[in-house]
Design an enzyme around this catalytic site. Structure first.
Site, PDB file in Angstrom:
ATOM      1  N   ASN A 150       0.813  -1.229   0.000  1.00 13.63           N
ATOM      2  CA  ASN A 150       0.000   0.000   0.000  1.00 13.63           C
ATOM      3  C   ASN A 150       0.841   1.272   0.000  1.00 13.63           C
ATOM      4  O   ASN A 150       0.495   2.262  -0.641  1.00 13.63           O
ATOM      5  CB  ASN A 150      -0.991  -0.014   1.168  1.00 13.63           C
ATOM      6  N   GLU A 461       6.959   0.484  16.229  1.00 13.16           N
ATOM      7  CA  GLU A 461       8.035   1.023  15.402  1.00 13.16           C
ATOM      8  C   GLU A 461       8.197   2.492  15.745  1.00 13.16           C
ATOM      9  O   GLU A 461       7.499   3.026  16.608  1.00 13.16           O
ATOM     10  CB  GLU A 461       7.682   0.840  13.924  1.00 13.16           C
TER      11      GLU A 461
END
Ligand code: TXE
Length: 480
Positions: A150, A461
């Site tokens: 994506n 993250e």
């Protein structure tokens, strides 16, 4: 036809088995390049190269590592138009989006971690007189990075950059659906003088290449972004091998609009948070909850705006939505629109495939689709569609909307629109999501923890969280 090549030990090479896969251009539905159908043999080669490169890369002074990574960032900047064009062709997204979002962010990822590593520090725990503990944060060794289609280069570099900055060597696999910009990145790494074997990029299918990365005994950590089912498969294989795992998975994010919001801001931002990148961002708000007193007013204004969005070929400067990423994905999204109708939903606008003219007739275009009248518990409102489809649901109270928002198995992101400060804080605390935006959407500071709870993933993250993931903490206790 152009052939994409693997990047192993600093060289661009064909897969060992010389097998190739078709790479489709979503805007036209045509095959426009070939990608390696690599397998475990190529992963073995890449892992050997990474192991050989590790001793010198991991001990290189941090300033030098940083310089090479900054050079990669500079080259991404220099080649921005070429990379943006490639991304848009490969993924189907509007060229304007690739130019302003995807590629600048790929550059920023390298820049951010190249400089971040210089400031990375670890703790000391003085215990008593003459005893001190300190934490060494050492690179893990060879790590695997697997990314989705994506936001191809954006998410690929979001993993690779912290892994490299922390001193690891990497075996990486971009999505087979959008491999092109990762291939261009390999050339950039060569030009930037990244030592051979430090980064290896192997192309191919998830079940072959991704699986080979997951189960390779010398790959000690896996950072993955993609579907929740794939995340579960990876976890089931990697966990018994005691690999470190970071999993960024799907979402079914609520966008909650209270009557006391800044109406115009909520409205215009909701158009973006619903349909940016054809709704194919894991952070998109696909379930819009609207307080009943403004429900009709908001629905009417929203649908009016959505009807004005232009679905067009990616290089059309006026395109708001381009093509969705692939034929199977187009069919999946259409099947969810059908399901929504069967579940009693009313399509307020959109709902159909779009057929453009000329070379674009076979492209994968879909109208932005708005649906109302569904139970919050139905499949359409519980499962990730990952396309240009949103549902509208009214609510009466804060408690009720919290319950509906938290009813899904996912917990990635949420957006709340209210001018009430106390409510904003309450919602921020009670929503089950790793990321909560209040009166904004997709505002990203790369230092903040990024990731989801529940079935949206494991670990975070971003910033030092990523550098911590890609290092092994070791406590050294010294009695003086
Ligand atoms: O993802 P996959 P897909 C969601 C979205 C979408 C669905 C499936 O709902 O419709 O996932 O998309 C690699 N071992 N998201 O099929 O398969 C694969 O080659 C190791 C959300 O494209 O999860 C690719 O590189 N790796 C999401 C990567 O995993 C495997 C973004 C992701 O592919 C593998 C994309 C295996 N067994 C899809 N199987 C987000 N959260 O941003 C596949 N792969």
């Amino acid at each position: 036809m152009q052939k994409i090549l693997n990047y192993i030990n600093g060289e661009l090479i064909t897969p060992k088995n010389n097998q190739w896969l078709d790479n489709y251009q979503p805007a036209t539905g045509e095959v426009y390049s070939l990608i390696p159908d690599s397998d475990a043999d190529d992963i073995a080669l890449a892992t050997e190269a990474a192991k050989a490169a590790f001793p010198s890369w991991s001990t290189m002074p941090v300033g030098e590592r940083s310089k090479i990574m900054l050079r990669i960032a500079e080259l991404i900047e220099e080649k921005l138009p070429e990379l943006a064009k490639a991304e848009s062709i490969d993924n189907g997204k509007p060229l304007s989006l690739a130019t302003t979002v995807d590629i600048p962010r790929a550059r920023d990822n390298f820049h951010f971690f190249a400089t971040g590593i210089i400031h990375f520090a670890s703790e000391a725990h003085p215990m008593e007189d003459k005893v001190v503990n300190y934490t060494l944060r050492q690179p893990i060794g060879v790590v695997g990075c697997i990314s989705p289609w994506n936001l191809p280069l954006y998410l690929f570099t979001w993993k690779i950059a912290p892994a490299l900055a922390a001193g690891n060597c990497v075996v990486a696999k971009p999505s087979e659906v959008t491999p092109m910009t990762a291939f261009l990145l390999s050339k950039i790494c060569q030009e930037a003088g990244l030592p051979k074997g430090v980064l290896n990029i192997v192309h191919g299918l998830g079940q072959k290449v991704g699986d080979a990365i997951t189960v390779h005994k010398d790959i000690k950590a896996i950072s993955f972004t993609g579907g929740t089912k794939t995340g579960a498969t990876i976890a089931s294989k990697a966990a018994p091998m005691f690999k470190k795992l970071s999993l960024e998975l799907g979402g079914k994010n609520p966008n909650i609009i209270f009557a006391d919001c800044d109406f115009e801001d909520a409205l215009t931002t909701s158009v973006r948070s619903s349909f940016a990148n054809q709704g194919q961002i894991c952070l998109c708000g696909s379930r819009i909850f609207i307080e009943r007193s403004i429900y009709t007013q908001f629905c009417d204004a929203f649908v009016e705006k959505i009807k004005q969005l232009k679905v067009s070929f990616p290089t059309d400067p006026d395109a708001n939505l381009g093509a969705v990423v692939s034929k199977p994905h187009l069919e999946k999204v259409l099947s969810y629109i059908q399901l929504a109708k069967e579940e009693g939903g009313t399509v307020l606008c959109g709902g159909n495939q779009v057929h453009l003219d000329g070379e674009y007739t076979n492209g994968y275009y879909l109208e932005p689709t708005v649906i109302e009248g569904l139970e919050y518990t139905c499949r359409t409102n519980q499962e990730e569609i990952f396309g240009p489809v949103v549902t509208l649901t009214p609510f009466d109270t804060e408690e009720e909307v919290l319950q509906m928002a938290n009813s899904v198995e996912y917990g990635l992101a949420a957006t709340v629109w209210t001018e009430n400060l106390k409510r904003a804080h309450r919602m921020g605390q009670k929503i089950e999501a790793g990321i909560v935006w209040i009166n904004c959407w997709l505002l990203r500071d790369l230092r903040t923890p990024f990731g989801g709870m529940k079935n949206s993933g494991v670990g975070r993250e971003g910033g030092f969280e990523a550098l911590k993931f890609f290092t092994e903490p070791k406590n050294v206790c010294i009695k003086l």
